[in-house]
Design an enzyme around this catalytic site. Structure first.
Site, PDB file in Angstrom:
ATOM      1  N   ASP A 102      -3.073  62.063  16.885  1.00 54.54           N
ATOM      2  CA  ASP A 102      -1.808  60.973  16.725  1.00 54.54           C
ATOM      3  C   ASP A 102      -1.003  62.895  17.098  1.00 54.54           C
ATOM      4  O   ASP A 102      -0.403  63.490  16.055  1.00 54.54           O
ATOM      5  CB  ASP A 102      -1.919  61.474  15.104  1.00 54.54           C
ATOM      6  CG  ASP A 102      -0.629  60.403  14.145  1.00 54.54           C
ATOM      7  OD1 ASP A 102      -0.414  59.652  15.019  1.00 54.54           O
ATOM      8  OD2 ASP A 102      -0.506  61.099  13.422  1.00 54.54           O
ATOM      9  N   ASP A 109      -1.700  60.598   8.824  1.00 54.71           N
ATOM     10  CA  ASP A 109      -2.057  61.496  10.354  1.00 54.71           C
ATOM     11  C   ASP A 109      -3.095  61.039  10.983  1.00 54.71           C
ATOM     12  O   ASP A 109      -3.897  61.074  11.139  1.00 54.71           O
ATOM     13  CB  ASP A 109      -1.942  63.119  10.734  1.00 54.71           C
ATOM     14  CG  ASP A 109       0.502  62.783  10.453  1.00 54.71           C
ATOM     15  OD1 ASP A 109       0.764  62.264  10.039  1.00 54.71           O
ATOM     16  OD2 ASP A 109       0.353  63.627   9.736  1.00 54.71           O
ATOM     17  N   GLU A 125      -1.641  57.937  22.439  1.00 54.14           N
ATOM     18  CA  GLU A 125       0.051  56.864  21.013  1.00 54.14           C
ATOM     19  C   GLU A 125       0.457  57.157  22.561  1.00 54.14           C
ATOM     20  O   GLU A 125       1.294  58.088  22.846  1.00 54.14           O
ATOM     21  CB  GLU A 125       0.548  57.086  19.857  1.00 54.14           C
ATOM     22  CG  GLU A 125      -0.085  56.253  19.636  1.00 54.14           C
ATOM     23  CD  GLU A 125       0.202  56.252  18.463  1.00 54.14           C
ATOM     24  OE1 GLU A 125       1.122  54.949  17.272  1.00 54.14           O
ATOM     25  OE2 GLU A 125       0.347  57.627  17.322  1.00 54.14           O
TER      26      GLU A 125
END
Ligand SMILES: [Zn+2]
Length: 390
Positions: A184, A350, A267
């Site tokens: 993340d 997170d 991501e």
């Protein structure tokens, strides 16, 4: 597989002059060809441009082009050709990735480069000889893995010289320690791993302040003055230092992630969209998320059986409990930890997201979507504050 190996070089004063002349010629050839292509309204093709170059060398205004090796000049036309081909492919939708912009004119103040193909350089007993330049003093920071097919000489904005080789390399075998890792990416903590580890980015605020101060001074300086040029070089040197600190950090993190894990899941963050938000712009651009992704992908291709999976940025990775799949909805950015209303586990925001990212990436590889893997719950709990979560 092709890779680039770059080394610092220290040309003599005479060689620096020869290189400056060569870079100038390369720039002129490229810009002449680009201007002609733009005037013609249609890209004339590399053969036509090459014939024009031969003609130009016979004229008085351009006769000095014959003073340098002809190979880098031909390569400049090839570069323009590749730029146009990529542009055409992009327009027709045959090229992956972001839209390609039309080629732009080369500027004297940007990084300068000239490429030599096999015919114009020689590599013998770790000595590099370039046509009409001579032998270059080179810092061999690591051995070249194979015979290079071309070499590019570079002078960067900070006035440093490099040679960059294109070499063929073979992927290696390394046993991964773990099945996979989810990452993340954030501003405060650069990367949170699904193992719970938090990786902080190096702090370059001091350098950033120095750059901003320098730019203010530069803006006030007299145009065309020597002081202005000195300031430009000083800013460029600080910027180079800053970006190298970032790159070194990203290189090491990417190497570790890819070596230790068979799958790295990241991501797909819409960085260009986020940079438009002006307050976050500086921090985001500097954070270099895109660079980490590019490096992970590059390093994964160098090791057997490694996968980098990029999941959609619309995946609700911070809205779902990584333990039971309860979906609590959007959280304000200030909320750092969440207690799941279904199973009661307290999650770091997170770490929870990175575990979900890993799950989504693994699901993606198996051809499923996250929602199909996780149990579905009817009601969506929307907790807007930390107190409510408790
Ligand atoms: Zn839960």
């Amino acid at each position: 597989m092709k890779a680039r190996y770059q080394y610092r070089i220290y040309p003599t004063t005479g060689q620096q002059q020869s290189l400056a002349q060569l870079f100038g010629c390369v720039r002129v050839v490229f810009n002449d060809a680009l201007a002609f292509s733009k005037q013609s309204g249609k890209y004339p093709g590399v053969n036509r441009l090459s014939a024009r170059l031969t003609q130009a060398k016979k004229t008085d205004e351009r006769s000095w082009l014959s003073d340098v090796s002809s190979v880098p000049l031909q390569q400049a036309l090839q570069d323009l050709n590749v730029a146009y081909r990529n542009l055409f492919k992009s327009i027709k939708g045959k090229r992956k990735g972001a839209k390609v912009n039309p080629p732009r004119f080369k500027q004297k103040t940007n990084q300068q480069s000239a490429r030599f193909t096999k015919a114009a350089f020689k590599l013998k007993d770790s000595k590099i000889y370039l046509a009409k330049i001579g032998e270059l003093k080179t810092k061999w920071s690591r051995p070249l893995p194979s015979e290079p097919s071309s070499v590019t000489v570079i002078k960067d904005c900070a006035g440093r010289y490099f040679v960059s080789f294109v070499v063929e390399i073979q992927p290696i075998n390394v046993e991964p320690k773990n099945q996979g890792v989810g990452v993340d990416l954030g501003l405060e903590t650069f990367a949170t791993l699904s193992t719970g580890e938090k990786v902080k980015a190096p702090n370059t605020n001091a350098l950033d302040r120095k750059i901003r101060k320098g730019k203010r001074q530069w803006a006030r300086s007299v145009k065309g003055s020597r002081g202005r040029e000195r300031l430009r070089m000083a800013i460029a040197r600080t910027e180079a230092k800053q970006s190298e600190i970032r790159k070194d950090f990203n290189q090491k993190l990417a190497t570790r992630l890819v070596r230790e894990n068979s799958i790295v899941v990241l991501e797909d963050l819409n960085v260009s969209g986020m940079v438009k938000n002006r307050c976050l712009a500086r921090a985001i651009s500097r954070a270099g998320w895109r660079q980490l992704r590019t490096l992970c992908e590059a390093k994964a291709s160098l090791i057997h059986e490694r996968e980098v999976s990029i999941i959609s940025r619309w995946e609700p990775t911070s809205q779902i409990c990584s333990g039971c799949g309860e979906r609590w909805g959007k959280l304000d950015l200030s909320i750092r930890s969440v207690v799941c209303p279904n199973c009661g586990t307290e999650h770091d925001r997170d770490v929870n997201a990175s575990i979900n990212i890993l799950a989504a990436g693994q699901a993606d590889l198996n051809g499923q979507t996250l929602s199909r893997v996780r149990p579905q719950f009817g009601a969506v709990a929307c907790l807007s504050t930390r107190q409510e979560a408790r």
